[in-house]
Design a protein around this motif. Sequence first.
Motif, PDB file in Angstrom:
ATOM      1  N   ILE A 279       0.858  -1.211   0.158  1.00 17.62           N
ATOM      2  CA  ILE A 279      -0.019   0.154  -0.183  1.00 17.62           C
ATOM      3  C   ILE A 279       0.852   1.222  -0.103  1.00 17.62           C
ATOM      4  O   ILE A 279       0.616   2.375  -0.692  1.00 17.62           O
ATOM      5  CB  ILE A 279      -0.874  -0.048   1.137  1.00 17.62           C
ATOM      6  CG1 ILE A 279      -2.063  -0.883   0.874  1.00 17.62           C
ATOM      7  CG2 ILE A 279      -1.514   1.300   1.431  1.00 17.62           C
ATOM      8  CD1 ILE A 279      -2.955  -0.700  -0.242  1.00 17.62           C
ATOM      9  N   VAL A 280       1.838   1.220   0.929  1.00 14.93           N
ATOM     10  CA  VAL A 280       2.738   2.393   0.671  1.00 14.93           C
ATOM     11  C   VAL A 280       3.417   2.589  -0.729  1.00 14.93           C
ATOM     12  O   VAL A 280       3.280   3.764  -1.224  1.00 14.93           O
ATOM     13  CB  VAL A 280       3.977   2.155   1.761  1.00 14.93           C
ATOM     14  CG1 VAL A 280       4.831   3.518   1.834  1.00 14.93           C
ATOM     15  CG2 VAL A 280       3.476   1.854   3.238  1.00 14.93           C
ATOM     16  N   ASP A 281       3.877   1.480  -1.276  1.00 20.73           N
ATOM     17  CA  ASP A 281       4.082   1.906  -2.553  1.00 20.73           C
ATOM     18  C   ASP A 281       3.253   2.265  -3.737  1.00 20.73           C
ATOM     19  O   ASP A 281       3.730   2.873  -4.409  1.00 20.73           O
ATOM     20  CB  ASP A 281       4.848   0.220  -3.180  1.00 20.73           C
ATOM     21  CG  ASP A 281       6.262  -0.112  -2.248  1.00 20.73           C
ATOM     22  OD1 ASP A 281       6.767   0.728  -1.542  1.00 20.73           O
ATOM     23  OD2 ASP A 281       6.437  -1.306  -2.546  1.00 20.73           O
ATOM     24  N   ARG A 282       2.270   2.009  -3.394  1.00 17.99           N
ATOM     25  CA  ARG A 282       1.006   2.095  -4.293  1.00 17.99           C
ATOM     26  C   ARG A 282       0.628   3.559  -4.068  1.00 17.99           C
ATOM     27  O   ARG A 282       0.199   4.300  -5.247  1.00 17.99           O
ATOM     28  CB  ARG A 282      -0.146   1.208  -4.595  1.00 17.99           C
ATOM     29  CG  ARG A 282       0.184  -0.088  -5.190  1.00 17.99           C
ATOM     30  CD  ARG A 282      -1.105  -1.037  -4.849  1.00 17.99           C
ATOM     31  NE  ARG A 282      -2.127  -0.456  -5.128  1.00 17.99           N
ATOM     32  CZ  ARG A 282      -3.373  -0.849  -4.880  1.00 17.99           C
ATOM     33  NH1 ARG A 282      -3.490  -2.023  -4.082  1.00 17.99           N
ATOM     34  NH2 ARG A 282      -4.555  -0.356  -5.016  1.00 17.99           N
ATOM     35  N   PHE A 283       0.436   3.858  -3.044  1.00 17.69           N
ATOM     36  CA  PHE A 283      -0.041   5.173  -2.651  1.00 17.69           C
ATOM     37  C   PHE A 283       1.069   6.335  -2.657  1.00 17.69           C
ATOM     38  O   PHE A 283       0.599   7.534  -2.901  1.00 17.69           O
ATOM     39  CB  PHE A 283      -0.937   5.029  -1.189  1.00 17.69           C
ATOM     40  CG  PHE A 283      -1.988   4.413  -1.103  1.00 17.69           C
ATOM     41  CD1 PHE A 283      -2.491   3.800  -2.218  1.00 17.69           C
ATOM     42  CD2 PHE A 283      -2.930   4.597   0.075  1.00 17.69           C
ATOM     43  CE1 PHE A 283      -3.696   3.025  -2.122  1.00 17.69           C
ATOM     44  CE2 PHE A 283      -3.959   3.873   0.150  1.00 17.69           C
ATOM     45  CZ  PHE A 283      -4.511   3.183  -0.708  1.00 17.69           C
ATOM     46  N   CYS A 284       2.296   6.126  -2.283  1.00 21.72           N
ATOM     47  CA  CYS A 284       3.319   7.091  -2.275  1.00 21.72           C
ATOM     48  C   CYS A 284       4.131   6.989  -3.456  1.00 21.72           C
ATOM     49  O   CYS A 284       4.118   6.123  -4.349  1.00 21.72           O
ATOM     50  CB  CYS A 284       3.933   6.793  -1.131  1.00 21.72           C
ATOM     51  SG  CYS A 284       2.846   6.840   0.381  1.00 21.72           S
ATOM     52  N   LEU A 285       4.893   7.922  -3.625  1.00 23.55           N
ATOM     53  CA  LEU A 285       6.067   7.989  -4.736  1.00 23.55           C
ATOM     54  C   LEU A 285       7.587   7.761  -3.985  1.00 23.55           C
ATOM     55  O   LEU A 285       7.831   8.747  -3.285  1.00 23.55           O
ATOM     56  CB  LEU A 285       6.048   9.187  -5.599  1.00 23.55           C
ATOM     57  CG  LEU A 285       5.378   9.327  -6.519  1.00 23.55           C
ATOM     58  CD1 LEU A 285       3.632   9.024  -6.345  1.00 23.55           C
ATOM     59  CD2 LEU A 285       5.455  10.547  -7.640  1.00 23.55           C
ATOM     60  N   LEU A 286       8.225   6.685  -4.088  1.00 23.04           N
ATOM     61  CA  LEU A 286       9.146   6.349  -3.401  1.00 23.04           C
ATOM     62  C   LEU A 286      10.414   5.829  -4.579  1.00 23.04           C
ATOM     63  O   LEU A 286      10.136   5.345  -5.662  1.00 23.04           O
ATOM     64  CB  LEU A 286       8.961   5.169  -2.425  1.00 23.04           C
ATOM     65  CG  LEU A 286       7.924   5.213  -1.428  1.00 23.04           C
ATOM     66  CD1 LEU A 286       7.661   4.015  -0.910  1.00 23.04           C
ATOM     67  CD2 LEU A 286       7.884   6.514  -0.723  1.00 23.04           C
ATOM     68  N   GLY A 287      11.454   5.994  -4.092  1.00 20.93           N
ATOM     69  CA  GLY A 287      12.523   5.681  -4.908  1.00 20.93           C
ATOM     70  C   GLY A 287      13.454   6.801  -5.842  1.00 20.93           C
ATOM     71  O   GLY A 287      13.516   7.691  -5.399  1.00 20.93           O
ATOM     72  N   PRO A 288      14.236   6.265  -6.659  1.00 19.67           N
ATOM     73  CA  PRO A 288      15.131   7.150  -7.364  1.00 19.67           C
ATOM     74  C   PRO A 288      14.347   8.216  -7.946  1.00 19.67           C
ATOM     75  O   PRO A 288      13.029   8.024  -8.359  1.00 19.67           O
ATOM     76  CB  PRO A 288      16.072   6.205  -8.227  1.00 19.67           C
ATOM     77  CG  PRO A 288      15.375   5.124  -8.326  1.00 19.67           C
ATOM     78  CD  PRO A 288      14.506   4.799  -7.148  1.00 19.67           C
ATOM     79  N   PRO A 289      14.917   9.578  -8.579  1.00 15.80           N
ATOM     80  CA  PRO A 289      14.062  10.262  -9.621  1.00 15.80           C
ATOM     81  C   PRO A 289      13.301   9.567 -10.874  1.00 15.80           C
ATOM     82  O   PRO A 289      12.267  10.073 -10.959  1.00 15.80           O
ATOM     83  CB  PRO A 289      15.179  11.190  -9.796  1.00 15.80           C
ATOM     84  CG  PRO A 289      16.032  11.353  -8.841  1.00 15.80           C
ATOM     85  CD  PRO A 289      16.383   9.898  -8.341  1.00 15.80           C
ATOM     86  N   SER A 290      13.967   8.539 -11.189  1.00 19.78           N
ATOM     87  CA  SER A 290      13.310   7.876 -12.400  1.00 19.78           C
ATOM     88  C   SER A 290      12.174   7.288 -12.105  1.00 19.78           C
ATOM     89  O   SER A 290      11.174   7.235 -12.890  1.00 19.78           O
ATOM     90  CB  SER A 290      14.421   6.911 -12.945  1.00 19.78           C
ATOM     91  OG  SER A 290      14.623   5.877 -12.205  1.00 19.78           O
ATOM     92  N   ALA A 291      11.884   6.714 -10.756  1.00 23.93           N
ATOM     93  CA  ALA A 291      10.759   6.171 -10.316  1.00 23.93           C
ATOM     94  C   ALA A 291       9.694   7.195  -9.889  1.00 23.93           C
ATOM     95  O   ALA A 291       8.655   7.050 -10.644  1.00 23.93           O
ATOM     96  CB  ALA A 291      10.957   5.249  -9.108  1.00 23.93           C
ATOM     97  N   HIS A 292      10.206   8.220  -9.609  1.00 27.86           N
ATOM     98  CA  HIS A 292       9.136   9.342  -9.343  1.00 27.86           C
ATOM     99  C   HIS A 292       8.501  10.058 -10.861  1.00 27.86           C
ATOM    100  O   HIS A 292       7.381   9.856 -10.973  1.00 27.86           O
ATOM    101  CB  HIS A 292       9.692  10.486  -8.839  1.00 27.86           C
ATOM    102  CG  HIS A 292      10.009  10.185  -7.323  1.00 27.86           C
ATOM    103  ND1 HIS A 292       9.497  10.891  -6.410  1.00 27.86           N
ATOM    104  CD2 HIS A 292      10.835   9.276  -6.552  1.00 27.86           C
ATOM    105  CE1 HIS A 292       9.780  10.292  -5.165  1.00 27.86           C
ATOM    106  NE2 HIS A 292      10.805   9.432  -5.229  1.00 27.86           N
ATOM    107  N   ILE A 293       9.606  10.088 -11.870  1.00 32.68           N
ATOM    108  CA  ILE A 293       9.075  10.611 -12.821  1.00 32.68           C
ATOM    109  C   ILE A 293       8.242   9.556 -13.848  1.00 32.68           C
ATOM    110  O   ILE A 293       7.145  10.111 -14.604  1.00 32.68           O
ATOM    111  CB  ILE A 293      10.336  10.779 -13.994  1.00 32.68           C
ATOM    112  CG1 ILE A 293      11.210  12.056 -13.351  1.00 32.68           C
ATOM    113  CG2 ILE A 293       9.938  11.052 -15.506  1.00 32.68           C
ATOM    114  CD1 ILE A 293      12.585  12.219 -13.854  1.00 32.68           C
TER     115      ILE A 293
END
Length: 333
Positions: A279-293
């Motif tokens: 749920i944390v992974d699905r609801f939030c944006l985590l990780g390196p900049p590429s994952a956010h983008i």
Amino acid sequence: MDFGLVLQTDPPGSAVVGLMRRAERNGFRYGWTFDSAVLWQEPFVIYSRILEHTSKLIVGPMVTNPGTRTWEVTASTFATLNDMYGNRTVCGIGRGDSAMRVAGRKPNTLARLGEAIGVIRDLAEGREAVVDGQPLRLPWVRDGRLPVWMAAYGPKALALAGQKADGFILQLADPFLTEWMIKAVRKAAEEAGRDPAAVTICVAAPAYVGDDLAHARDQCRWFGGMVGNHVADLVSRYGEHSGLVPEALTAYIKARQGYDYSHHGRAGNPSTDFVPDEIVDRFCLLGPPSAHIARLEALRDLGVDQFAVYDMHDAKEATIDAYGAEIIPALDR
């Protein structure tokens, strides 16, 4: 895509102002705060300082509610800020979670919320509105403008947002749920005779930039607990298997055992142990900049106009700077 920064108004207020100034320098266009008068400092006082110390940032609550202030006071406060600083406010509004429950009150009804949206907007923009049976107008308002964006999750609330609000605030960043909810809002807008594309879509969720996913999850797990409050209301109203609310949203709260608002919106909240990593992974944006983008590009393709970063963890400045250096520029291409 626009970007916003969401903060709690923890003392000192000067720190909130400083982070908002940093956000503007990094390309953020909106500055949001929680609005819960018992848990945090009064946001509208701090908005005045934020507006004074920034040049273009648009500020507002994520979210206020129709119950903690009378509607003419809310409208007058926004209109005063706009008169002083040039129409740089937005009113995020919802039924009221922490602000109402901490004070021993129930969240407002959707009917009351829908009425408040129109009244607050009309008064803040200089038009007459009826408050508790009394016609009122703020005679000093000149050329005022106040967009009112509504936070919603459930079917009736999503419909109301489409019918009444200038924008829709969704507090989670899961593409599947985002798509489902945007469709519901736009359908309601169309059925109400409005232009569905005119409803601004804002997704708000924690973002944590870095390679240590375990640490990032622990810093953002509180968000699943906060969303769980609203999900619990939906399950109570519609049932767990009603078909009216996706089980992708409701299933994870089965292990929920109450909620302590003294830790509301804070990393390390002990009331959120029930929230799984998924749920944390699905609801939030985590990780390196590429994952956010990648996630933000997917949300933008679904029609999201703004992503608002919940910045309540141990890397506030680093997150703002990482978004300014790598993520916001990538979404401007």
